[in-house]
Structures are given as C-alpha cells and as structure tokens.
Design a protein around this motif. Structure first.
Motif, PDB file in Angstrom:
ATOM      1  N   ASN A   1       2.174   1.825  -3.281  1.00  0.00           N
ATOM      2  CA  ASN A   1       1.107   1.949  -4.281  1.00  0.00           C
ATOM      3  C   ASN A   1       1.175   0.848  -5.335  1.00  0.00           C
ATOM      4  O   ASN A   1       0.917   1.083  -6.520  1.00  0.00           O
ATOM      5  CB  ASN A   1       1.159   3.325  -4.955  1.00  0.00           C
TER       6      ASN A   1
ATOM      7  N   THR B   1       0.833  -1.202   0.000  1.00  0.00           N
ATOM      8  CA  THR B   1       0.000   0.000   0.000  1.00  0.00           C
ATOM      9  C   THR B   1       0.865   1.248   0.000  1.00  0.00           C
ATOM     10  O   THR B   1       0.622   2.182  -0.780  1.00  0.00           O
ATOM     11  CB  THR B   1      -0.927   0.010   1.233  1.00  0.00           C
TER      12      THR B   1
ATOM     13  N   GLU C   1      -6.394   3.952  -5.209  1.00  0.00           N
ATOM     14  CA  GLU C   1      -6.640   2.635  -5.804  1.00  0.00           C
ATOM     15  C   GLU C   1      -6.415   1.529  -4.784  1.00  0.00           C
ATOM     16  O   GLU C   1      -7.141   0.518  -4.782  1.00  0.00           O
ATOM     17  CB  GLU C   1      -5.751   2.435  -7.030  1.00  0.00           C
ATOM     18  N   CYS C   2      -5.434   1.690  -3.938  1.00  0.00           N
ATOM     19  CA  CYS C   2      -5.194   0.686  -2.894  1.00  0.00           C
ATOM     20  C   CYS C   2      -6.357   0.659  -1.910  1.00  0.00           C
ATOM     21  O   CYS C   2      -6.821  -0.413  -1.507  1.00  0.00           O
ATOM     22  CB  CYS C   2      -3.881   0.984  -2.169  1.00  0.00           C
TER      23      CYS C   2
ATOM     24  N   THR D   1      -0.727  -1.566  -6.661  1.00  0.00           N
ATOM     25  CA  THR D   1      -2.145  -1.911  -6.635  1.00  0.00           C
ATOM     26  C   THR D   1      -2.392  -3.371  -7.001  1.00  0.00           C
ATOM     27  O   THR D   1      -3.290  -4.015  -6.445  1.00  0.00           O
ATOM     28  CB  THR D   1      -2.933  -1.001  -7.586  1.00  0.00           C
TER      29      THR D   1
END
Length: 345
Positions: free
Chosen positions: A150, A147, A186-187, A152
């Motif tokens: 990032n 996370t 997005e995470c 994802t």
C-alpha cells in the motif's frame, strides 16, 4: 559526480550479481502454477510466507535495510542537470542495471520491500522503464510489491513512468488483482486513473491461475469501493471466472453479500447469467435459503423458470422455505409430489 559514483560503487560492491537481465528473463515459468484451482472460496491471507517479509532474497543478499539509505545518499535529484548527469552515469554502469540478487530482486525491489518510499522514488526517477518492470523470481514487479504494501506514492511514481499493468506474478495476479484482493483502494485508483477503458479492459479481465479476474477478487473480498471503481471504468460486469463460470453476481450471492448484489444489479449485471452447470444467481440464492437476496433478484426480473443442467428450476431448490415459496406466484405448486395449498402468494 563523486557522490553519485560512491552510490554506484557501494551498490556494486554490496550486491551479488547474476548474469543480468537477459538471463533472468529467460527463466521459464513452471507450468503447474498456471493451472487454475477450483478453490477460491475466500481470499488468500498472504502473497508470501511471513518469514520472507515479501523479500524473496532476504537473508541471501548482502543488501540490508540499513545499507539502503547510504547507498542512495548521493542520488537526490535537486536539479534537472544533476538528474541528467546521474542518468548518464547509470547508463555507463551497465552492471548496476543488470545487478540483481540471487532471487531476482533489484535494488528497487528491496527499497520497496523495506518500505523506504524516498529511496524508491529516487530510484524510479533514475531507472529506465525496462528496469522498473523487472520481475523477481516470484514474478513480482516493483508495482506488485508497492501495491501489496500500500505504498501509494510509489505506485503513482511507477505509473508516471509508464510501467506495465499486465505483468503477472507467480499466482497469475497483476498488480490490480493484488489491489482488489487486499482492498488497496488508493493503489487501485492510482493504477486506473489515467488509463483509458480500452487499455484497462485486458488487465481487468485477465484471469489469475485460479481463474479469477479483478472484479471476481473484489467481490470475493467484499471490496465494494473497488468494485464501484472497476465498474465505472467499464469492466465487464458479467465476466465469468474460469473454473465454474460464475459471474461476480454469482459470487456475491454465494457470500450473502446484499451490498454487492444491489451494486451489481443497479449497474446492470445480468440477473439471469448462467454458470457452466446452468445455474443462475437465483438458483444459488434459493439453494442457500437466502430469501432476501432471492427477493432482490426477483424484483430485478430474474426468470424463475430457467432450468439448470440437472433440469431444476430455482423453485425445485426451495426445500419448503415459506419465504422463498412466496416469491413464486403459482396456485398449483407441487413439492415432492404434494400439492402446496392454502398459501398466500
């Protein structure tokens, strides 16, 4: 298979071992790290020292970014039979699952740290959930690291395997806290997409060691998209942080963040929520001479006459600001003992 065996041999030869998962999990968290601080006026720029590159074992382990791809070269999962065969071999090699660096990182931690998504995804498929939830000596799970960086696809892969969202790192942050603090939209979406509100609520309402829940961190860092996401998932709009009892609306007012204030009010936040000292968001807006936000709060029905523990109403904090005084429709207002007259209320 011969290729898979080579991967196991390379890893076991190149990695320092400790006494295994059981001994690692017996590490006691330092009690002083659990005490919340009153300092939460802004985001922390980094979770870790830049020199560490997020890698608590960097420099202490013989595993390097260059050695990772060859170590997993034989791990590509081309068929279900090969996957099952490799999982069986991994199960027979208990040392692989209990092998961690001196600072608690598994090979999956290291693959994520070095942002090798392909390697990380293959390891996620191979490892059982228990290994995927191992926390290193900084109490970071692979989900925390993915996370923060990032990654994802790695977050999605971990979530599909059912990893825990409740694990907290050395600062008390869950992976969702990390996403809220650093704006990893997005995470955050990947972690909440398929989670029922009843299952998500305990995570979203968990306080880190500074007393902050996820929505507090999102508000403090002006992450409006993540705030909207959490609210749609049923997060408590009026949750109080642990040091002074501020709600996300209080924090948004303190930051003069009109966008967050409008968002929270539109979604039904309590306009008259009180801190531990009795202050409402209107007290804070008037005290900070923010007429625009004070006006928004009054439009949303804020009670102008509520008193804090100092027996002050919001009007008492106006300090002669004409724009703010205009929000209080009285014809006998006294400030510092003087009658205010001739004003157009």
């Amino acid at each position: 298979s011969q290729r898979s065996g080579g991967f196991l041999d390379d890893f076991l030869e190149d990695t320092r071992t400790d006494s295994g998962i059981d001994s690692y999990r017996s590490i006691v968290k330092p009690e002083d790290s659990r005490e919340p601080s009153t300092d939460f006026g802004g985001p922390r720029d980094k979770l870790f020292s830049p020199d560490e590159r997020l890698d608590s074992a960097y420099g202490s382990s013989s595993i390097t970014v260059e050695s990772l791809p060859p170590m997993v070269e034989g791990c590509t999962l081309s068929t279900a039979e090969e996957q099952q065969e490799q999982i069986c071999e991994l199960s027979e090699q208990e040392d692989l699952l209990t092998t961690i660096t001196d600072d608690g990182d598994t090979i999956l931690h290291l693959a994520i740290i070095h942002e090798d998504t392909q390697v990380a995804l293959e390891l996620i498929e191979l490892f059982p959930k228990e290994v995927l939830d191992i926390q290193n000596n900084l109490y970071q799970s692979p989900l925390h690291l993915a996370t923060y960086l990032n990654l994802t696809d790695v977050v999605s892969g971990l979530m599909k395997k059912g990893v825990s969202l409740e694990l907290q790192d050395q600062d008390g942050n869950t992976a969702l806290h990390v996403a809220c603090q650093h704006g990893q939209m997005e995470c955050a979406s990947g972690m909440t997409r398929d989670v029922l509100p009843s299952m998500l609520a305990p995570v979203a309402e968990t306080q880190n060691w500074r007393g902050l829940a996820c929505l507090h961190l999102a508000a403090l860092n002006r992450q409006h998209g993540i705030m909207e996401l959490l609210i749609k998932k049923g997060t408590d709009l009026n949750i109080q942080e642990g040091t002074s009892g501020k709600t996300p609306l209080h924090l948004a007012v303190e930051l003069h963040d009109v966008t967050s204030v409008k968002l929270l009010l539109k979604r039904g936040a309590n306009v008259d929520a009180i801190m531990y000292n009795g202050c409402t968001p209107l007290h804070l807006a008037v005290g900070r001479q923010d007429a625009a936000i004070a006006h928004l709060l009054c439009q949303s029905g804020a009670d102008r006459m509520l008193r804090n523990m100092e027996d002050e109403t919001a009007l008492d904090l106006a300090d002669g600001n004409d724009d703010i005084l205009a929000l209080f429709p009285f014809d006998d207002i006294q400030i510092s003992g003087r009658l205010v007259v001739g004003r157009n209320f």
